[in-house]
Design a protein around this motif. Structure first.
Motif, mmCIF file in Angstrom:
data_model
loop_
_atom_site.group_PDB
_atom_site.id
_atom_site.type_symbol
_atom_site.label_atom_id
_atom_site.label_comp_id
_atom_site.label_asym_id
_atom_site.label_seq_id
_atom_site.Cartn_x
_atom_site.Cartn_y
_atom_site.Cartn_z
ATOM 1 N N ARG A 1 45.265 49.476 49.367
ATOM 2 C CA ARG A 1 46.696 49.227 49.178
ATOM 3 C C ARG A 1 47.392 48.825 50.476
ATOM 4 N N LEU A 2 46.763 49.097 51.599
ATOM 5 C CA LEU A 2 47.324 48.719 52.895
ATOM 6 C C LEU A 2 46.850 47.348 53.369
ATOM 7 N N LEU A 3 45.873 46.770 52.654
ATOM 8 C CA LEU A 3 45.358 45.461 53.048
ATOM 9 C C LEU A 3 46.358 44.364 52.681
ATOM 10 N N PRO A 4 46.700 43.476 53.611
ATOM 11 C CA PRO A 4 47.621 42.365 53.299
ATOM 12 C C PRO A 4 47.087 41.448 52.200
ATOM 13 N N ILE A 5 45.758 41.389 52.052
ATOM 14 C CA ILE A 5 45.157 40.484 51.058
ATOM 15 C C ILE A 5 45.087 41.118 49.670
ATOM 16 N N CYS A 6 45.460 42.386 49.554
ATOM 17 C CA CYS A 6 45.416 43.083 48.264
ATOM 18 C C CYS A 6 46.824 43.169 47.686
ATOM 19 N N GLU B 1 47.466 44.408 44.339
ATOM 20 C CA GLU B 1 47.619 45.566 43.453
ATOM 21 C C GLU B 1 46.262 46.223 43.224
ATOM 22 N N VAL B 2 46.258 47.551 43.160
ATOM 23 C CA VAL B 2 45.085 48.317 42.736
ATOM 24 C C VAL B 2 45.459 49.055 41.458
ATOM 25 N N TYR B 3 44.672 48.870 40.420
ATOM 26 C CA TYR B 3 45.020 49.438 39.121
ATOM 27 C C TYR B 3 44.498 50.868 38.983
ATOM 28 N N PRO B 4 45.170 51.701 38.202
ATOM 29 C CA PRO B 4 44.716 53.082 37.987
ATOM 30 C C PRO B 4 43.303 53.105 37.399
ATOM 31 N N THR B 5 42.520 54.070 37.831
ATOM 32 C CA THR B 5 41.137 54.154 37.378
ATOM 33 C C THR B 5 40.711 55.593 37.186
ATOM 34 N N GLU B 6 39.793 55.806 36.253
ATOM 35 C CA GLU B 6 39.157 57.110 36.069
ATOM 36 C C GLU B 6 37.649 56.914 35.974
ATOM 37 N N ALA B 7 37.147 55.947 36.726
ATOM 38 C CA ALA B 7 35.717 55.649 36.758
ATOM 39 C C ALA B 7 35.245 55.680 38.205
ATOM 40 N N ASN B 8 33.993 55.293 38.439
ATOM 41 C CA ASN B 8 33.477 55.236 39.807
ATOM 42 C C ASN B 8 33.657 53.842 40.404
ATOM 43 N N PHE B 9 34.684 53.150 39.940
ATOM 44 C CA PHE B 9 35.040 51.830 40.440
ATOM 45 C C PHE B 9 36.534 51.637 40.231
ATOM 46 N N PHE B 10 37.075 50.592 40.853
ATOM 47 C CA PHE B 10 38.469 50.251 40.604
ATOM 48 C C PHE B 10 38.623 48.738 40.614
ATOM 49 N N ALA C 1 40.949 45.582 41.692
ATOM 50 C CA ALA C 1 41.972 45.221 42.686
ATOM 51 C C ALA C 1 42.325 43.751 42.554
ATOM 52 N N ARG C 2 43.631 43.472 42.442
ATOM 53 C CA ARG C 2 44.077 42.086 42.411
ATOM 54 C C ARG C 2 44.308 41.619 43.848
ATOM 55 N N MET C 3 43.621 40.532 44.218
ATOM 56 C CA MET C 3 43.666 40.017 45.582
ATOM 57 C C MET C 3 44.475 38.727 45.631
ATOM 58 N N ASN C 4 44.763 38.242 46.835
ATOM 59 C CA ASN C 4 45.524 36.988 46.909
ATOM 60 C C ASN C 4 44.638 35.762 46.678
ATOM 61 N N ASN C 5 43.312 35.916 46.859
ATOM 62 C CA ASN C 5 42.367 34.833 46.538
ATOM 63 C C ASN C 5 41.000 35.454 46.327
ATOM 64 N N ALA C 6 40.742 35.906 45.112
ATOM 65 C CA ALA C 6 39.530 36.674 44.822
ATOM 66 C C ALA C 6 38.257 35.887 45.112
ATOM 67 N N GLN C 7 38.244 34.605 44.752
ATOM 68 C CA GLN C 7 37.020 33.826 44.927
ATOM 69 C C GLN C 7 36.654 33.671 46.401
ATOM 70 N N GLU C 8 37.628 33.345 47.231
ATOM 71 C CA GLU C 8 37.354 33.173 48.659
ATOM 72 C C GLU C 8 36.954 34.499 49.310
ATOM 73 N N ILE C 9 37.602 35.573 48.926
ATOM 74 C CA ILE C 9 37.272 36.885 49.488
ATOM 75 C C ILE C 9 35.877 37.308 49.042
ATOM 76 N N TYR C 10 35.550 37.044 47.780
ATOM 77 C CA TYR C 10 34.209 37.348 47.275
ATOM 78 C C TYR C 10 33.150 36.587 48.077
ATOM 79 N N ASN C 11 33.377 35.288 48.286
ATOM 80 C CA ASN C 11 32.418 34.474 49.035
ATOM 81 C C ASN C 11 32.271 34.977 50.470
ATOM 82 N N TYR C 12 33.372 35.370 51.064
ATOM 83 C CA TYR C 12 33.369 35.903 52.427
ATOM 84 C C TYR C 12 32.523 37.170 52.503
ATOM 85 N N LEU C 13 32.696 38.066 51.527
ATOM 86 C CA LEU C 13 31.928 39.313 51.519
ATOM 87 C C LEU C 13 30.438 39.054 51.301
#
Length: 344
Positions: free
Chosen positions: A274-279, A281-290, A292-304
């Motif tokens: 939630r403190l990341l400038p590129i994030c 929104e983080v949605y509520p979760t009750e699982a072992n994952f969450f 997160a809506r990013m400003n450019n998911a595809q580019e961030i995914y490729n970067y990772l």
């Protein structure tokens, strides 16, 4: 009101199941087995495994507090999902209803079995009203699929709305609780006696850390379990899986420890995201994952990926545009992810 017989495909209701050697003799006093065309050498792997996994079901019954006769074990939950279609849905005639977005195998199995799949879009909070699901049904609707906590959204579907579906739909309601061990919501498996047409799915893949074993569980009225056992392959759970699953189930307190550690890490990760400038929104979760809506998911995914860090890109899933799904790892893995994102 349709009975179970009304819901089952007529050929399945009439089916005479294959009788394996280990079904015909299941006693404990025999010393010499010359009935199953097995090789007498290379013990214990030369023998077929228990086709009904009796010892394993006894162990699961104690942990999950479900009667043995109400337990089906499959090659992952996916086997149980496919069996729902094979037992209840006539190809090109019947249909199923499901929330959207949700776990993709419900639709894949519908397509494989040539059964119409009717998705009902969740709202902006990833919730659904019972009346929306029921409105999507007709006389040919055999099954309603509800995943809770849901995948990929992570949230619980409202408990009261699920109950309304159970009370007002006369077909099969499948509640997939693969992530229930991480949730504060009680499991529906404690209500099997109240809802004889409900099927609850669990797995050893998530909280139990046994994804490689491929052991899924279906809990339901014994009549539904008997149907599954008629249709499944005779020896669907191999000996090694049964043995390793018994070992895992012997120490449920270790699993509780893992869950608690993962929940703490999940909260820490979410706070950091939630403190990341590129994030955005983080949605509520009750699982072992969450999610997160990013400003450019595809580019961030490729970067990772270039950094050797793999998350799940859900950018093309309904309601999940520009979203990444993050599985909670170890503290060091999570730190590496955060470090990479802070340098993006």
């Amino acid at each position: 009101m349709r009975t179970l017989k009304d819901l089952v495909r007529p050929n399945i209701w009439r089916l005479a199941p294959y009788s394996s050697a280990r079904n015909e003799y299941s006693g404990s006093t025999a010393r010499i087995f010359l009935d199953a065309n097995e090789n007498p050498y290379n013990k214990p792997f030369n023998r077929y495994p228990d086709p009904l996994q009796k010892d394993l079901k006894q162990s699961i019954s104690k942990v999950k507090n479900v009667p043995v006769e109400s337990i089906f074990l499959g090659n992952g939950s996916d086997e149980a999902i496919d069996l729902v279609y094979r037992c209840f849905c006539r190809p090109e005639k019947d249909n199923v209803v499901a929330i959207e977005p949700t776990y993709g195998m419900y639709k894949v199995c519908a397509d494989i079995n040539n059964v119409e799949y009717r998705p009902v879009l969740l709202d902006e909070k990833f919730q659904v009203k019972a009346e929306q699901l029921l409105k999507a049904c007709n006389h040919f609707t055999k099954v309603i699929w509800i995943c809770s906590p849901n995948n990929p959204t992570g949230n619980n579907i409202n408990h009261d709305e699920i109950k309304k579906v159970l009370q007002n739909f006369d077909g099969i309601v499948v509640i997939d609780e693969a992530y229930i061990d991480f949730s504060s919501q009680p499991s529906f498996r404690s209500m099997l006696s109240q809802y004889p047409k409900m099927i609850v799915l669990n797995t050893l893949s998530k909280a139990w850390g046994c994804a490689a074993l491929r052991l899924g569980m279906a809990f339901a009225d014994k009549e539904i379990i008997n149907l599954f056992n008629k249709v499944k392959y005779p020896y669907n759970i191999n000996l090694l899986t049964q043995e390793k699953a018994l070992d895992a189930l012997a120490d449920p307190f270790e699993v509780d420890n893992w869950v608690n550690r993962l929940l703490l890490e999940r909260d820490r990760l979410i706070s950091a995201f939630r403190l990341l400038p590129i994030c955005e929104e983080v949605y509520p979760t009750e699982a072992n994952f969450f999610l997160a809506r990013m400003n450019n998911a595809q580019e961030i995914y490729n970067y990772l990926v270039e950094k050797g860090i793999i998350v799940r890109n859900r950018n093309k899933v309904s309601l999940c545009q520009n979203c990444l799904r993050i599985t909670v790892g170890t503290k060091s893995e999570n730190n590496e992810l955060l470090g990479a994102l802070r340098q993006y």
